[in-house]
Design a protein around this motif. Structure first.
Motif: not given
Lengths: 161, 786
Positions: B191-198
């Motif tokens: 899985h990963t961090g996925t900041p809401i800003e790509t």
């Protein structure tokens, strides 16, 4: 075929020509009207970063076509403070450290506006449930919930005056 | 005397722009003549690229230009690889910004196109035709390791991209003394961090000045500048990297993105600014993936519960290429295995294995969460086998006094691990809770109490030249410039990026303390390489331990300069001048004073009134170098105690309580610290019970939107009870320890232990994540079947 649409955004009337039918409302607001406070986070109506008030209802502008906004009244984050005075929700987010990177914040605040219209005196549980459509990756929501509750109290006190 | 500003939870100074929609993220910036880029990406996990044809694409009326892999091959060097000393001689996979003859994961960029607007760029990209010859996909790292496995990179000797081994203490002695050896396989999912800003960037090349400007979402603008000079064969002198407001980083944005390289090449080719904004689908497919590791662990034990050592044979699923940050989370997991416990030895053997998945990179915790999961889960399982309480087993092995030199060679600096554990147990009322759990179990309710602790480590020295190839320095340091303007206000220039971490406020508080000026008179500037001193960026929780001492040093240095000018104007000696609340005054006679603004005016404009030996202007630059040369610089620590209830019909986990006791040294702004603790913990909860990047057997990613990749919402995350202890870091001026990895280090172990505690009496053994509802049900079904 490109169309002409009329919208009222943050109290100002716009007559916009050559609006492509496929143009999403969020890109219309950002690229055509330069209202960049409304963000894109997921492209699929999940994260709520693009939330705006559309005829008074909080909607996600990343999956609504701009042409559908013809005749609509829209409020974005830029239109929330009045005469330089912050809206109680904006104050609440600032007071309680309800934001970190700030990317989800405009959408959170606008969802919060609708939440408090529906539930002027919400419990923590209600706030959490009503904000389920807005994702935040930084805060763990704790202070976002606190911000909404802070604003509810402020609005109540203002009403009592 | 003004009230101390350090330790006050003042409201964040950077917030007004965020709450009014006036913050500036990359996509909010437009440049004249700018065009939009879109990538053509591989639909195959593994394929030969026979041909890429852009003829039709370029006929599109809105097309600006295109760039394909074989063109980029001539213009740019391969992407950097982080390599440890042992690996320096090892052949490395070659990773190009655009694929040339092979693609090795779904989503790998093959070509980039530019067009006059966003939507047309997608139209143009669709017109690019690529001829692929699909190849067998290697999706299981253990199969990749088999000698007869298809070779993913033909010039390598095997599918092991990197082999790292570390040993410390006396592991042989540990085995010799052992009464038994606990052996188990543990696994953490992808899985990963996925900041809401790509990710996103704008590249602009000015042929007249020769300057290349890259405005981009990153945590490391200066490091990117150095890398881009190397990758593009471009003079570093003429590269400027600007990180505007960044919508979350979480370590993912330490990456050196191949896409940014391709966008720079395109901008140089067409001589117009090019913007690229990543879609969420692209981000889930091709931004860094993380966490995915297997540990085959052996723990030699004494019958009385003494842990003697720990050994792990690790497999890290690296994906198709080695990301520049790959060895950090690999080595990090290994080095965190001994945790907060006394032991004789440790050893890790790490195979970083190539598969046909997205490359593996950095994500908050940098491996420490995996090491912590392994040791803390193992302690619980050993306690079960020895029929003792897991807390008692912890107490028996927990390090007693600090400082303490560990088998990994680190020196844990300060604090009291036993006291912190006791505090956490007291807050949950552990004995009562255990009785309550027993009572509820009889009613058919499954409550679990999880305890996990770790020593986090903040700051990260790479300490060998081979490791510093990716510009993370061998010994960490920060350089800060503090500049007063003609009206007496101060700008603090820092080369890192506050991506939600509150740097602008925290640094202003420290500068305020050093300078004797109010925070309102101070503004922190970050993220622009043309404006700020060189800095290795927002990484490894280094801001408080490394950057803040530099802020204080440059503030004090500037204060000295102000005092020198003021002394002349006040006709006093420099040593007698003090600065407080915006005034310079003579010690003992506060009536003899001047506003700092007046001092500034003289220093900049009325220069003739000053003696020749006093320099004009008011500016100071100071550096702070890490006083510790080990891997980490300071050692914050936490205890997490979640209490959960598992619904065995649905597999859903509900949090009843979540208590955190943490110690990150002196806190500059406790509310910002707590925000990091809580936010990191929420991220860890998501990673433990919801989020998973799932590939099918053919290498198609099945989780390509937030409809399938589930981030936690406000209803999934509980309220946290946070207790702050503050033991000063003895070697850091100010006593700060840093804690940006925050709760993310501990949560996996704590939540997994809590869920296991709830369901293990039903015959289940929990050794892997995720513990999503379906996974919990699967475990319960298997237990019933057995």
């Amino acid at each position: 075929m490109a169309r002409t649409i009329r919208v009222n955004v943050n109290g100002q009337d716009y007559l916009e020509e050559h609006v492509e039918p496929r143009l999403l409302l969020v890109h219309f607001l950002r690229d055509r009207l330069a209202l960049t406070g409304t963000h894109v986070g997921c492209d699929s109506t999940n994260c709520g970063a693009c939330t705006v008030l559309f005829n008074g209802n909080a909607i996600k502008s990343c999956t609504l076509l701009a042409v559908r906004a013809d005749g609509a009244r829209i409020t974005t984050i830029e239109g929330l403070s009045r005469e330089g005075k912050l809206h109680p929700l904006q104050e609440g987010f600032w007071e309680t450290h309800g934001l970190q990177c700030g990317y989800c914040t405009p959408g959170m605040i606008l969802s919060g506006v609708q939440l408090l219209e529906r539930y002027p005196d919400p419990s923590e549980e209600v706030v959490r449930r009503e904000l389920e459509g807005n994702l935040c990756r930084c805060t763990g929501y704790q202070n976002i919930v606190a911000a909404v509750l802070w604003a509810a109290k402020r609005l109540k006190n203002q009403g009592a005056k | 005397m003004a009230e101390a500003i350090i330790g006050q939870s003042i409201k964040r100074l950077e917030d007004p722009k965020f709450i009014t929609g006036t913050a500036t993220y990359v996509d909010d910036i437009s440049l004249p003549g700018m065009v939009y880029a879109a990538f053509v990406r591989s639909p195959h996990a593994h394929a030969r690229v026979r041909a890429v044809d852009v003829t039709e694409a370029l006929k599109h009326p809105k097309a600006a230009d295109a760039l394909i892999g074989i063109e980029a091959l001539k213009l740019a060097n391969p992407m950097p690889v982080y390599s440890y000393r042992e690996a320096a001689a090892v052949k490395k996979p070659e990773y190009r910004c655009l694929a040339t003859d092979r693609v090795r994961f779904v989503g790998q960029p093959v070509a980039v196109v530019a067009a006059r607007d966003r939507y047309s760029a997608d139209d143009v990209a669709e017109l690019v035709s690529v001829d692929y010859e699909p190849l067998e996909a290697l999706m299981d790292p253990e199969k990749s390791l088999q000698p007869d496995a298809l070779r993913l990179h033909e010039h390598l000797d095997s599918n092991v991209g990197l082999y790292i081994t570390r040993e410390g203490g006396d592991m042989g002695g540990a085995y010799n003394e052992a009464d038994f050896v606990f052996k188990k396989r543990f696994r953490m999912h992808r899985h990963t961090g996925t900041p809401i800003e790509t990710r996103g960037c704008i590249a602009q090349y000015n042929s007249g000045t020769g300057e290349l400007t890259l405005i981009c979402s990153t945590q490391v603008p200066h490091i990117l500048k150095s890398h881009f000079a190397e990758i593009l064969n471009f003079p570093e002198l003429h590269i400027r990297v600007i990180a505007p407001d960044v919508g979350g980083g979480f370590g993912n944005k330490l990456q050196v993105p191949p896409e940014y390289v391709a966008v720079c090449l395109l901008a140089m080719k067409i001589r117009r600014p090019v913007k690229w904004i990543e879609t969420r689908r692209e981000s889930l497919m091709a931004f860094v993936h993380a966490r995915d590791q297997i540990h085959d662990v052996e723990i030699p034990m004494k019958k009385d519960g003494t842990i003697l050592g720990i050994k792990s044979r690790m497999i890290v699923d690296a994906g198709g290429y080695l990301d520049a940050r790959i060895s950090g989370p690999s080595l990090g997991a290994g080095m965190w295995l001994p945790g907060p416990y006394k032991m004789k030895g440790y050893r890790v053997d790490i195979d970083v294995v190539m598969t046909n998945k997205c490359p593996y990179g950095a994500y908050r915790g940098f491996g420490s969460q995996m090491g912590t999961l392994v040791i803390e889960r193992a302690v619980d399982l050993i306690a079960r086998d020895l029929k003792t309480d897991p807390v008692e087993l912890r107490r028996k092995n927990l390090i007693e006094t600090l400082p303490y030199k560990t088998v990994t060679g680190h020196e844990y600096d300060s604090g009291d691990y036993h006291a912190a554990l006791n505090k956490a147990l007291e807050l949950v009322d552990y004995p009562t809770l255990r009785k309550e759990q027993e009572r509820l179990r009889k009613e058919g309710r499954h409550i679990g109490i999880g305890v996990a602790m770790a020593v986090e480590g903040a700051g990260w020295n790479t300490y060998t030249a081979a490791m510093a190839q990716t510009y993370v320095p061998t010994l960490d340091y920060a350089t800060v410039t503090t500049r007063m303007d003609t009206s007496g206000n101060v700008k603090v220039l820092i080369g890192d990026v506050g991506c939600g971490t509150g740097h602008a406020t925290t640094a202003a508080q420290v500068a305020s303390d050093a300078l004797g000026l109010a925070v309102e008179n101070i503004e922190v500037v970050e993220g622009d390489t043309a404006v700020t001193p060189y800095d290795s960026g927002t990484r490894a929780a280094r801001f408080s331990a490394i950057v803040l001492p530099a802020v204080a040093a440059s503030g004090r240095s500037l204060k000295g300069k102000v005092a020198r000018v003021a002394a002349h104007l006040l006709e006093a000696s420099e040593e007698d001048v003090e600065i407080s609340e915006g005034k310079a005054f003579v010690r003992g006679t506060p009536n003899r004073n001047l506003p700092v603004s007046r001092v500034a005016r003289v220093a900049y404009s009325e220069v003739a009134t000053l003696p020749r030996e006093i320099p004009a202007g008011l500016e100071a630059t100071e550096s702070f170098k890490a006083p510790v040369s080990g891997l980490c610089i300071t050692w914050p620590y936490s205890i997490h105690v979640p209490v959960v209830e598992v619904d065995i019909e649905t597999g859903v986990v509900k949090f009843l309580r979540y208590v955190i006791v943490h110690d990150c040294g002196v806190e500059v702004n406790p509310r910002i610290v707590e925000g990091q603790v809580v936010g990191g913990t929420a991220q860890g909860i998501g990673g433990t019970i919801l989020e998973e990047l799932v590939y099918d057997d053919n290498g198609q990613l099945l989780t390509t939107s937030f409809m399938d990749y589930l981030l936690p919402t406000a209803t999934d995350i509980p309220s946290f009870e946070v207790c702050h202890l503050q033991t000063a870091a003895p070697q850091i001026p100010g006593g700060y320890k840093g804690m940006g990895e925050g709760g993310c280090v501990y949560t996996y172990a704590a939540v997994v232990n809590a869920i296991a505690d709830a369901i293990e009496p039903l015959g289940v053994e929990v050794t892997s994540t995720p513990l999503s509802p379906s996974q919990v049900l699967k475990l319960l079904r298997e237990a019933r079947g057995a």
